[in-house]
Design a protein around this motif. Structure first.
Motif, mmCIF file in Angstrom:
data_model
loop_
_atom_site.group_PDB
_atom_site.id
_atom_site.type_symbol
_atom_site.label_atom_id
_atom_site.label_comp_id
_atom_site.label_asym_id
_atom_site.label_seq_id
_atom_site.Cartn_x
_atom_site.Cartn_y
_atom_site.Cartn_z
ATOM 1 N N THR A 1 27.368 44.528 142.455
ATOM 2 C CA THR A 1 27.835 44.127 141.121
ATOM 3 C C THR A 1 28.068 45.337 140.236
ATOM 4 O O THR A 1 29.088 45.428 139.549
ATOM 5 C CB THR A 1 26.818 43.166 140.468
ATOM 6 O OG1 THR A 1 26.694 42.012 141.303
ATOM 7 C CG2 THR A 1 27.251 42.760 139.076
ATOM 8 N N GLN A 2 27.143 46.286 140.246
ATOM 9 C CA GLN A 2 27.297 47.485 139.424
ATOM 10 C C GLN A 2 28.471 48.341 139.894
ATOM 11 O O GLN A 2 29.202 48.902 139.077
ATOM 12 C CB GLN A 2 26.003 48.295 139.414
ATOM 13 C CG GLN A 2 24.906 47.596 138.640
ATOM 14 C CD GLN A 2 23.609 48.377 138.656
ATOM 15 O OE1 GLN A 2 23.379 49.217 139.512
ATOM 16 N NE2 GLN A 2 22.751 48.082 137.688
ATOM 17 N N ALA A 3 28.656 48.434 141.192
ATOM 18 C CA ALA A 3 29.792 49.206 141.716
ATOM 19 C C ALA A 3 31.108 48.564 141.299
ATOM 20 O O ALA A 3 32.039 49.256 140.874
ATOM 21 C CB ALA A 3 29.705 49.313 143.235
ATOM 22 N N ALA B 1 31.224 45.813 151.547
ATOM 23 C CA ALA B 1 32.585 46.298 151.300
ATOM 24 C C ALA B 1 33.529 45.153 151.001
ATOM 25 O O ALA B 1 34.385 45.256 150.109
ATOM 26 C CB ALA B 1 33.087 47.096 152.512
ATOM 27 N N ALA B 2 33.376 44.045 151.699
ATOM 28 C CA ALA B 2 34.249 42.874 151.457
ATOM 29 C C ALA B 2 34.060 42.327 150.057
ATOM 30 O O ALA B 2 35.017 41.820 149.459
ATOM 31 C CB ALA B 2 33.956 41.796 152.494
ATOM 32 N N ASN B 3 32.874 42.454 149.502
ATOM 33 C CA ASN B 3 32.618 41.970 148.148
ATOM 34 C C ASN B 3 33.276 42.823 147.076
ATOM 35 O O ASN B 3 33.380 42.397 145.926
ATOM 36 C CB ASN B 3 31.114 41.875 147.878
ATOM 37 C CG ASN B 3 30.502 40.661 148.495
ATOM 38 O OD1 ASN B 3 30.960 39.540 148.258
ATOM 39 N ND2 ASN B 3 29.465 40.859 149.291
ATOM 40 N N LEU B 4 33.720 44.012 147.421
ATOM 41 C CA LEU B 4 34.364 44.891 146.447
ATOM 42 C C LEU B 4 35.875 44.670 146.370
ATOM 43 O O LEU B 4 36.531 45.208 145.493
ATOM 44 C CB LEU B 4 34.086 46.361 146.783
ATOM 45 C CG LEU B 4 32.656 46.805 146.613
ATOM 46 C CD1 LEU B 4 32.502 48.233 147.099
ATOM 47 C CD2 LEU B 4 32.205 46.677 145.173
ATOM 48 N N THR B 5 36.433 43.893 147.277
ATOM 49 C CA THR B 5 37.879 43.704 147.292
ATOM 50 C C THR B 5 38.283 42.429 146.594
ATOM 51 O O THR B 5 37.528 41.572 146.326
ATOM 52 C CB THR B 5 38.420 43.695 148.726
ATOM 53 O OG1 THR B 5 37.798 42.645 149.459
ATOM 54 C CG2 THR B 5 38.179 45.013 149.401
ATOM 55 N N GLU C 1 24.536 50.538 147.476
ATOM 56 C CA GLU C 1 23.688 49.986 148.519
ATOM 57 C C GLU C 1 24.194 48.599 148.876
ATOM 58 O O GLU C 1 24.913 47.974 148.103
ATOM 59 C CB GLU C 1 22.238 49.915 148.051
ATOM 60 C CG GLU C 1 21.637 51.289 147.811
ATOM 61 C CD GLU C 1 20.199 51.221 147.356
ATOM 62 O OE1 GLU C 1 19.576 50.135 147.434
ATOM 63 O OE2 GLU C 1 19.684 52.266 146.932
ATOM 64 N N ALA C 2 23.791 48.114 150.036
ATOM 65 C CA ALA C 2 24.224 46.798 150.501
ATOM 66 C C ALA C 2 23.300 45.716 149.944
ATOM 67 O O ALA C 2 22.617 45.018 150.680
ATOM 68 C CB ALA C 2 24.251 46.765 152.023
ATOM 69 N N ASN C 3 23.273 45.623 148.606
ATOM 70 C CA ASN C 3 22.494 44.560 147.960
ATOM 71 C C ASN C 3 23.278 44.048 146.762
ATOM 72 O O ASN C 3 24.149 44.750 146.231
ATOM 73 C CB ASN C 3 21.088 45.040 147.575
ATOM 74 C CG ASN C 3 21.098 46.088 146.491
ATOM 75 O OD1 ASN C 3 21.588 45.873 145.399
ATOM 76 N ND2 ASN C 3 20.552 47.259 146.796
ATOM 77 N N PRO C 4 22.996 42.830 146.316
ATOM 78 C CA PRO C 4 23.805 42.212 145.254
ATOM 79 C C PRO C 4 23.862 42.998 143.948
ATOM 80 O O PRO C 4 24.921 43.086 143.331
ATOM 81 C CB PRO C 4 23.138 40.846 145.047
ATOM 82 C CG PRO C 4 22.460 40.553 146.342
ATOM 83 C CD PRO C 4 22.015 41.886 146.874
#
Length: 87
Positions: free
Chosen positions: A48-50, A83-87, A41-44
């Protein structure tokens, strides 16, 4: 993996729910694929878990290719930020 009778020849992609409470079970699926689709989901908390799931699958199983599906984003911009937070 054995419970579901998954073998290398049966799976191209394993779908991992990043909010799944049974974190230990995610590792079971890591051995069955070289690519993972992470749903978040688009939440912090979900981001973090992803990210932690991706790091664990990479470290423990050598999975180096991930795809992400971002659900429940308020709009496309929120999904892009997640998505940007996952890179």
């Amino acid at each position: 993996v054995a419970e579901l009778r998954i073998s290398d020849s049966w799976c191209d992609i394993v779908l991992v729910d990043a909010l799944a409470p049974a974190a230990g079970r995610r590792a079971m699926f890591g051995a069955a694929t070289q690519e993972a689709l992470i749903v978040l989901e688009a939440n912090p908390v979900s981001i973090t878990q992803a990210y932690a799931t991706m790091k664990r699958l990479r470290r423990e199983h050598g999975i180096d290719h991930f795809r992400a599906v971002i659900s429940r984003g308020a709009d496309a911009a929120a999904a892009d930020r997640a998505a940007a937070n996952l890179t």
